[in-house]
Scaffold this motif. Structure first.
Motif, PDB file in Angstrom:
ATOM      1  N   VAL A   1     -14.604   0.938   3.538  1.00 29.41           N
ATOM      2  CA  VAL A   1     -13.591   1.665   2.778  1.00 29.41           C
ATOM      3  C   VAL A   1     -14.108   3.045   2.382  1.00 29.41           C
ATOM      4  CG1 VAL A   1     -12.336   1.699   0.594  1.00 29.41           C
ATOM      5  CG2 VAL A   1     -12.404  -0.388   1.952  1.00 29.41           C
ATOM      6  N   ALA A   2     -15.367   3.113   2.025  1.00 32.71           N
ATOM      7  CA  ALA A   2     -15.938   4.390   1.610  1.00 32.71           C
ATOM      8  C   ALA A   2     -16.075   5.361   2.773  1.00 32.71           C
ATOM      9  CB  ALA A   2     -17.305   4.163   0.965  1.00 32.71           C
ATOM     10  N   ALA A   3     -16.137   4.858   3.987  1.00 36.73           N
ATOM     11  CA  ALA A   3     -16.369   5.707   5.157  1.00 36.73           C
ATOM     12  C   ALA A   3     -15.098   6.081   5.894  1.00 36.73           C
ATOM     13  CB  ALA A   3     -17.334   5.006   6.119  1.00 36.73           C
ATOM     14  N   ARG A   4     -13.937   5.565   5.487  1.00 34.10           N
ATOM     15  CA  ARG A   4     -12.698   5.821   6.213  1.00 34.10           C
ATOM     16  C   ARG A   4     -11.667   6.437   5.277  1.00 34.10           C
ATOM     17  NH1 ARG A   4     -15.686   4.936   9.659  1.00 34.10           N
ATOM     18  NH2 ARG A   4     -15.557   3.561  11.455  1.00 34.10           N
ATOM     19  N   PRO A   5     -10.757   7.247   5.801  1.00 30.77           N
ATOM     20  CA  PRO A   5      -9.642   7.732   4.977  1.00 30.77           C
ATOM     21  C   PRO A   5      -8.753   6.577   4.541  1.00 30.77           C
ATOM     22  CG  PRO A   5      -9.862   9.015   6.992  1.00 30.77           C
ATOM     23  CD  PRO A   5     -10.766   7.831   7.132  1.00 30.77           C
ATOM     24  N   ARG A   6      -8.119   6.724   3.406  1.00 28.18           N
ATOM     25  CA  ARG A   6      -7.272   5.667   2.882  1.00 28.18           C
ATOM     26  C   ARG A   6      -6.118   5.397   3.844  1.00 28.18           C
ATOM     27  NH1 ARG A   6      -4.284   5.485  -3.065  1.00 28.18           N
ATOM     28  NH2 ARG A   6      -3.671   3.296  -2.945  1.00 28.18           N
ATOM     29  N   GLY A   7      -5.878   4.095   4.106  1.00 29.03           N
ATOM     30  CA  GLY A   7      -4.782   3.694   4.983  1.00 29.03           C
ATOM     31  C   GLY A   7      -5.212   3.366   6.392  1.00 29.03           C
ATOM     32  N   LYS A   8      -6.377   3.839   6.825  1.00 28.42           N
ATOM     33  CA  LYS A   8      -6.818   3.584   8.186  1.00 28.42           C
ATOM     34  C   LYS A   8      -7.167   2.120   8.412  1.00 28.42           C
ATOM     35  CE  LYS A   8      -6.659   7.562  10.335  1.00 28.42           C
ATOM     36  NZ  LYS A   8      -5.872   7.748  11.582  1.00 28.42           N
ATOM     37  N   LEU A   9      -7.535   1.404   7.351  1.00 25.62           N
ATOM     38  CA  LEU A   9      -7.930   0.002   7.480  1.00 25.62           C
ATOM     39  C   LEU A   9      -6.809  -0.944   7.079  1.00 25.62           C
ATOM     40  CD1 LEU A   9     -11.564   0.179   6.037  1.00 25.62           C
ATOM     41  CD2 LEU A   9     -10.818   0.343   8.413  1.00 25.62           C
ATOM     42  N   SER A  10      -5.585  -0.472   6.998  1.00 18.35           N
ATOM     43  CA  SER A  10      -4.445  -1.295   6.563  1.00 18.35           C
ATOM     44  C   SER A  10      -3.354  -1.272   7.625  1.00 18.35           C
ATOM     45  CB  SER A  10      -3.906  -0.787   5.222  1.00 18.35           C
ATOM     46  OG  SER A  10      -4.926  -0.751   4.251  1.00 18.35           O
ATOM     47  N   PRO A  11      -3.536  -2.041   8.726  1.00 16.75           N
ATOM     48  CA  PRO A  11      -2.569  -1.977   9.831  1.00 16.75           C
ATOM     49  C   PRO A  11      -1.344  -2.881   9.665  1.00 16.75           C
ATOM     50  CG  PRO A  11      -4.369  -3.416  10.430  1.00 16.75           C
ATOM     51  CD  PRO A  11      -4.675  -2.904   9.050  1.00 16.75           C
ATOM     52  N   VAL A  12      -1.352  -3.754   8.650  1.00 13.97           N
ATOM     53  CA  VAL A  12      -0.244  -4.688   8.489  1.00 13.97           C
ATOM     54  C   VAL A  12       0.834  -4.029   7.630  1.00 13.97           C
ATOM     55  CG1 VAL A  12       0.458  -6.965   7.670  1.00 13.97           C
ATOM     56  CG2 VAL A  12      -1.814  -6.644   8.658  1.00 13.97           C
ATOM     57  N   ARG A  13       1.974  -3.758   8.229  1.00 13.54           N
ATOM     58  CA  ARG A  13       3.073  -3.117   7.513  1.00 13.54           C
ATOM     59  C   ARG A  13       4.078  -4.179   7.062  1.00 13.54           C
ATOM     60  NH1 ARG A  13       6.988   1.421  10.124  1.00 13.54           N
ATOM     61  NH2 ARG A  13       4.951   2.291  10.612  1.00 13.54           N
ATOM     62  N   ILE A  14       4.414  -4.162   5.784  1.00 13.69           N
ATOM     63  CA  ILE A  14       5.402  -5.087   5.232  1.00 13.69           C
ATOM     64  C   ILE A  14       6.548  -4.264   4.661  1.00 13.69           C
ATOM     65  CG2 ILE A  14       5.846  -6.871   3.497  1.00 13.69           C
ATOM     66  CD1 ILE A  14       2.988  -7.758   3.751  1.00 13.69           C
ATOM     67  N   ILE A  15       7.725  -4.453   5.227  1.00 11.53           N
ATOM     68  CA  ILE A  15       8.921  -3.742   4.783  1.00 11.53           C
ATOM     69  C   ILE A  15       9.649  -4.623   3.781  1.00 11.53           C
ATOM     70  CG2 ILE A  15      11.100  -2.698   5.494  1.00 11.53           C
ATOM     71  CD1 ILE A  15       9.838  -2.214   8.230  1.00 11.53           C
ATOM     72  N   GLN A  16       9.844  -4.123   2.583  1.00  9.73           N
ATOM     73  CA  GLN A  16      10.474  -4.896   1.517  1.00  9.73           C
ATOM     74  C   GLN A  16      11.805  -4.257   1.125  1.00  9.73           C
ATOM     75  OE1 GLN A  16       7.375  -6.318  -1.541  1.00  9.73           O
ATOM     76  NE2 GLN A  16       6.477  -4.428  -0.741  1.00  9.73           N
ATOM     77  N   PRO A  17      12.944  -4.844   1.504  1.00  6.76           N
ATOM     78  CA  PRO A  17      14.234  -4.313   1.024  1.00  6.76           C
ATOM     79  C   PRO A  17      14.321  -4.353  -0.505  1.00  6.76           C
ATOM     80  CG  PRO A  17      14.560  -5.801   2.857  1.00  6.76           C
ATOM     81  CD  PRO A  17      13.124  -5.936   2.450  1.00  6.76           C
ATOM     82  N   GLN A  18      13.700  -5.375  -1.094  1.00  6.07           N
ATOM     83  CA  GLN A  18      13.581  -5.455  -2.549  1.00  6.07           C
ATOM     84  C   GLN A  18      12.154  -5.881  -2.880  1.00  6.07           C
ATOM     85  OE1 GLN A  18      15.979  -7.657  -1.086  1.00  6.07           O
ATOM     86  NE2 GLN A  18      17.566  -6.063  -1.057  1.00  6.07           N
TER      87      GLN A  18
END
Length: 617
Positions: A407-424
């Motif tokens: 986490v310290a070596a990467r820009p934020r978001g690069k290690l979060s590939p799982v996208r969850i779309i929440q209508p609510q």
């Protein structure tokens, strides 16, 4: 070999090495195609090289088991045990129907003690096939002969097509006879449960195993074991005869159905179909030949191997389908773990002068020769515990220190590939360590890391496992969690002495160990010549563990308080630290677990008892 022009009758039977007497014609004429079991993804290549070498069918594991009821034989005091209450039932009859009702310890009265039964897993004779996800695979194997004296093999080039069909077996019971049929079947099951109890055939053992063994040993000493066994066998035979006589009198039979694909745009559908009798399918506009066919493949041996099991023979094999992406119109799967199935193989005799058909050859007019059906079988459920145990799965949890470094070596978001779309959004409100409420908010898109989801999921499992066990009193679930201790290398004299103590040792009350025989120079303890009692051990452990924790966690020693911990808590903690310190750094050198291939047993190799001159038959 016999030419097609001679028009000898054909017989499609089981492979010669599965006949009662290997390769003896009189033994093979009435045989049915054989089901052979394999493990591993290369099972077809293994079969082609050594057709006989398949796994044995275990009489306990590879059969369908049902829940048999046995008299509980316990008193009211014993019924208060929470674990046994889960397996206790009472048979109640209401409106002519008998059903099984679970009993809670608080519901037990003296009046119903005589009608209490405990459940028992009893193996039947119905074959059980596991799924590919259980690392079990099955082939159906058959052999083609001319039905003439000598039982010679048919030349492979005389066969136009070879295939097999999977058919479903269903017991047809008139509604007004259902209760009586169920009662007769239940009577047979009760006797089978008693037999299983006596013979100890149940695949899953419980804590009463030693008591049952002792009871059986006592019966053997008294010379009554065989007599009791024979009496139960006779009772089962009589109960089965009574049941079969009733079935015959009531017109209860077995309905054999085939799978007929649904017609879409003039073509058979690959996904939709229906289990039907051939007559019903024809009445709906389908031809009897439209039944779904699976291919059989010829087993062609290497001509350089004169001793190959298929040398000089015409053998076919096919993969038994354990799952299929096919459904009935109402959404039910073609294959499930409830229905009973059987396989029937066929070959078509090629007519001279006609072109050979390739594939399913639905409209081929060549004569079709059927085999006898295989033994009936049922498929295992996907979550079957015995099946799942065949394929070990390793899940390695993320290393928190490595995650922190990444986490310290990467820009934020690069290690979060799982996208969850929440209508609510359902957002909980957390106060301290408890949930105090929640709110329903607008749409959002959140990104998560797979290691984060894994860590939280395992944490939730650890939280809810004891809760579920406590609420529902399902103590046996804890037996499904098995931990293999790491390979321990002790670095200190005290650690070695503690490890030598039995697990039941009470380190707070009766612990006392002499250290005079230990080597001198122990840096941490300097115990040479001393004797530790419980109080002295407690002081030594606290001092030792505070140093270890401070070094490992980069914490000041003054912040670590162990005054509230007893020896029984500190000793395992000390050993855990020692285990972790001595574990190999390379994951490839980690301690091995259970040997999942150790229990595989193969069918013994057989040699033909009867051989034609110049060949195998």
């Amino acid at each position: 070999m016999v030419s097609a022009a001679q028009a000898h009758p054909w017989k499609l039977v089981g492979p010669w090495y599965r006949w009662e007497r290997a390769a003896l014609p009189s033994s093979g004429r009435q045989s049915a195609p054989a089901l052979q079991k394999f493990a591993g993804g290369e099972f077809i290549a293994d079969f082609l090289a050594q057709p006989q070498r398949s796994l044995k069918f275990d009489p306990q594991v590879d059969v369908v088991s049902h829940i048999g009821l046995l008299p509980a034989g316990v008193g009211a005091g014993q019924l208060k045990d929470k674990l046994s209450a889960l397996f206790l039932s009472q048979l109640k009859t209401e409106n002519g129907k008998t059903r099984e009702v679970p009993i809670k310890p608080t519901d037990v009265t003296a009046a119903i003690l005589k009608n209490i039964y405990r459940s028992r897993l009893v193996p039947s004779t119905l074959r059980k096939l596991y799924l590919p996800l259980h690392d079990r695979h099955y082939l159906v194997v058959c052999e083609l002969h001319c039905d003439v004296p000598g039982f010679p093999s048919v030349a492979r080039n005389e066969v136009c097509q070879a295939g097999f069909v999977v058919r479903r077996r269903q017991r047809v019971v008139p509604a007004h006879k259902a209760n009586q049929a169920a009662a007769l079947a239940q009577a047979v099951r009760v006797i089978e449960a008693e037999l299983a109890e006596l013979q100890e055939l149940a695949p899953l053992r419980d804590d009463l195993a030693m008591k049952r063994k002792a009871a059986i040993a006592a019966l053997k000493q008294l010379g009554q074991f065989e007599a009791v066994l024979a009496k139960l066998e006779q009772q089962r035979a009589e109960a089965e005869a009574t049941m079969q006589a009733f079935f015959q009198q009531a017109g209860i039979g077995v309905r054999i159905e085939g799978w007929y694909p649904r017609c879409q745009d003039g073509k058979p559908s690959k996904t939709l179909g229906r289990w039907q009798l051939a007559e019903e399918a024809a009445a709906e506009g389908a031809l009897a030949g439209d039944e779904h066919v699976f291919p059989l493949f010829p087993l062609v041996p290497d001509p350089r191997e004169a001793g190959h099991d298929a040398a000089g023979r015409t053998i076919y094999y096919g993969v038994v389908p354990a799952d299929a992406l096919q459904y009935e119109p109402d959404g039910r799967k073609r294959f499930d773990d409830v229905a009973t199935y059987q396989i029937q193989c066929f070959v078509r005799r090629h007519k001279p002068g006609l072109a050979k058909h390739v594939g399913e050859a639905k409209y081929c007019c060549c004569e079709r020769v059927w085999s006898a059906p295989t033994e009936p079988y049922r498929l295992a459920a996907s979550f079957d515990s015995l099946g799942c145990a065949n394929r070990p799965i390793t899940i390695k949890m993320p290393d928190l220190r490595e995650l922190a470094a990444q986490v310290a070596a990467r820009p934020r978001g690069k290690l979060s590939p799982v996208r969850i779309i929440q209508p609510q959004q359902l957002k909980p409100k957390v106060s301290d360590t408890s949930v105090s409420g929640g709110s329903l908010e607008g749409a959002a898109i959140c990104f998560f890391s797979i290691p984060l989801i894994t860590i939280v999921a395992l944490f939730v499992l650890h939280i809810f496992l004891p809760i579920v066990v406590l609420i529902f009193q399902l103590w046996f679930l804890l037996l499904l969690r098995f931990c293999i201790p790491p390979r321990i290398q002790f670095g200190g004299a005290l650690d070695a002495k503690l490890a030598a103590q039995p697990p039941s040792m009470d380190f707070d009350a009766d612990f006392s160990v002499a250290m005079s025989n230990l080597p001198a120079g122990d840096v941490d303890f300097d115990l040479n010549g001393q004797v530790l009692d419980a109080a002295a051990l407690n002081a030594r452990l606290k001092t030792h563990l505070i140093k270890r924790m401070a070094e490992d966690g980069q914490l000041p020693e003054a912040k670590i308080a162990l005054d509230a911990f007893s020896n029984n808590a500190l000793v395992p903690l000390n050993q855990s630290y020692e285990d972790a310190k001595n574990q190999p750094q390379d994951p490839e050198q980690a301690p091995a677990g259970s040997d999942f291939a150790a229990g595989l047993e193969y069918e013994p190799r057989r040699e033909p008892e009867w051989v034609l001159q110049g060949g195998r038959g």
